[in-house]
Design an enzyme around this catalytic site. Structure first.
Site, PDB file in Angstrom:
ATOM      1  N   TYR A 139       4.778  -7.691  -7.477  1.00  0.00           N
ATOM      2  CA  TYR A 139       3.879  -7.626  -6.317  1.00  0.00           C
ATOM      3  C   TYR A 139       3.213  -6.245  -6.245  1.00  0.00           C
ATOM      4  O   TYR A 139       1.991  -6.136  -6.070  1.00  0.00           O
ATOM      5  CB  TYR A 139       4.624  -7.931  -5.003  1.00  0.00           C
ATOM      6  N   ARG A 163       8.198   2.743   4.216  1.00  0.00           N
ATOM      7  CA  ARG A 163       7.809   3.318   5.509  1.00  0.00           C
ATOM      8  C   ARG A 163       7.426   2.256   6.527  1.00  0.00           C
ATOM      9  O   ARG A 163       7.757   2.356   7.701  1.00  0.00           O
ATOM     10  CB  ARG A 163       6.641   4.286   5.300  1.00  0.00           C
ATOM     11  N   ARG A 170       6.073 -10.117   7.577  1.00  0.00           N
ATOM     12  CA  ARG A 170       5.878  -9.870   6.154  1.00  0.00           C
ATOM     13  C   ARG A 170       7.111  -9.170   5.603  1.00  0.00           C
ATOM     14  O   ARG A 170       7.576  -8.198   6.167  1.00  0.00           O
ATOM     15  CB  ARG A 170       4.631  -8.999   5.945  1.00  0.00           C
ATOM     16  N   PHE A 180      -7.417  14.565  -6.664  1.00  0.00           N
ATOM     17  CA  PHE A 180      -7.519  13.208  -6.127  1.00  0.00           C
ATOM     18  C   PHE A 180      -6.242  12.407  -6.398  1.00  0.00           C
ATOM     19  O   PHE A 180      -5.782  11.650  -5.543  1.00  0.00           O
ATOM     20  CB  PHE A 180      -8.733  12.514  -6.778  1.00  0.00           C
TER      21      PHE A 180
END
Ligand code: PS7
Ligand code: MN
Ligand code: MN
Ligand code: MN
Ligand code: MN
Ligand code: MN
Length: 352
Positions: free
Chosen positions: A152, A199, A209, A269
């Site tokens: 997933y 978290r 979920r 980034f």
């Protein structure tokens, strides 16, 4: 053929930047500092995936509507004027899809090579999301094994790592050798996604979920919902620690990936979200608050992390070492994974 004019361009581009600010706290800042060649393509990539995720996250859309919408999302990228107002009113980024025609217009403005990368990743991710939605509808424990959990996370984040790496290489801003090391860019995504799942445990549970794999939680409680009962506090904390141990296993790959980046804006980034993630994991480690409410690192900590993680590879590694040490100190002999956690932290502390 349609003649594009400059006024259209400025308007849709401005809209895209507005949506970037509206839909992300942290990504917006790092994207805007990217090398000019990639700044806008990565912004569009982000908005495309944010739009897709806004469909995935909306548990009020029934599967009959959601599944074909997800599976067909890559073709939507080429449908001029497409918009969607089927999200529930409280869905966080609803407005992005209501005005998605702006993103489509800018997608079409990109270099064909960038378009192809964004489209390919969108296709793979959206089908992975759809498969997961189908499975979740028929089974409460849709993520059974750690392998399914990794799968997933690969679809929703590992693929982002692949897509971004392909964009960096296409723009000549990263070494093509990075593309051959699939495990590394996959780990970059998995580390962020697993941190998000650890978290968000309370928020996701309230939204029905469930992403924590049964293979892990079943060692600590009989039923998933038992994690939230006050009488199971110690079990919940040990489960939280085992989830964090699992996430920490990606850290070495992430540091290897980051060590392979040479262009400063690309390095920053990539490095900033990873530094935020290790800090978030440390904050969550054996912290019972995560089962009750959303926890978040402070603005002050976030600022300090940005400075520390963007100077050079050494200071970034130092950041990782600091948080690994903090986890190491909070680790307790009462935890069945005490030894494994201690070894994993030691490994990170000694890296480089
Ligand atoms: C294209 C910059 C840098 C090599 C929107 C950045 C959900 C953690 O699970 O909504 O719905 O609660 O809080 C970002 C690798 C992806 C992974 C991904 C695209 C790093 C849609 C971020 C971000 C790869 C799928 C948090 C993965 O969203 O999650 C661009 C290198 C989007 C990255 C999802 C999750 C992001 C995420 P959830 P959130
Ligand atoms: Mn989301
Ligand atoms: Mn999602
Ligand atoms: Mn989440
Ligand atoms: Mn979220
Ligand atoms: Mn390991």
């Amino acid at each position: 053929p349609h003649e594009r004019n400059d006024k259209d361009d400025t308007v849709t581009q401005k809209k895209c930047f507005e949506f970037l600010d509206l839909t992300s706290r942290s990504f917006s800042a790092v994207i805007k500092e990217l090398h000019p060649e990639l700044l806008f393509p990565v912004c569009v990539f982000y908005l495309v995936l944010r739009g897709l995720d806004t469909i995935e996250d909306d548990t009020s859309i029934d599967l009959k509507t959601k599944e074909p919408l997800l599976r067909g999302f890559k073709d939507i990228l080429e449908q001029d004027g497409w918009t969607f107002n089927g999200n529930r009113p409280e869905e966080k980024d609803r407005e992005l899809l209501v005005q998605f025609d702006n993103v489509i217009a800018e997608f079409k403005n990109m270099k064909p090579a960038y378009q192809a990368i964004v489209k390919d990743i969108t296709d793979k991710m959206s089908n992975g999301m759809a498969d997961y939605c189908v499975k979740a509808e028929s089974d409460d424990a849709s993520v059974k094994t750690i392998e399914e959990y990794d799968m997933y996370c690969y679809y929703v984040a590992g693929l982002v790592g692949e897509g971004l790496t392909r964009l960096f290489v296409e723009a000549d801003l990263a070494n093509p050798a990075l593309l051959k090391r699939a495990r590394l860019h996959k780990s970059m995504g998995l580390f962020l996604q697993k941190t998000n799942i650890i978290r968000d445990i309370r928020e996701d549970f309230d939204d029905e979920r469930r992403f924590w794999p049964q293979e892990i939680w079943s060692k600590h409680v009989d039923k998933f919902e038992d994690l939230f009962k006050p009488e199971n506090r110690d079990a919940a904390l040990n489960c939280n620690a085992e989830m964090i141990l699992n996430a920490l296993e990606h850290v070495e790959d992430c540091l290897f990936y980051l060590a392979g980046l040479r262009e400063q804006s690309v390095f920053n980034f990539c490095a900033i979200p990873q530094a935020m993630a290790i800090a978030t994991l440390e904050l969550c480690f054996r912290n019972y608050d995560v089962f009750e409410r959303n926890v978040k690192i402070t603005k002050g900590d976030a600022c300090e992390l940005m400075v520390q993680s963007t100077q050079n590879l050494q200071t970034l590694c130092q950041t990782f070492r600091t948080f690994a040490r903090k986890v190491h100190k909070k680790n307790t002999a009462k935890d069945p994974n005490f030894l494994k956690i201690s070894i994993e932290c030691g490994r990170i502390e000694k890296f480089i």
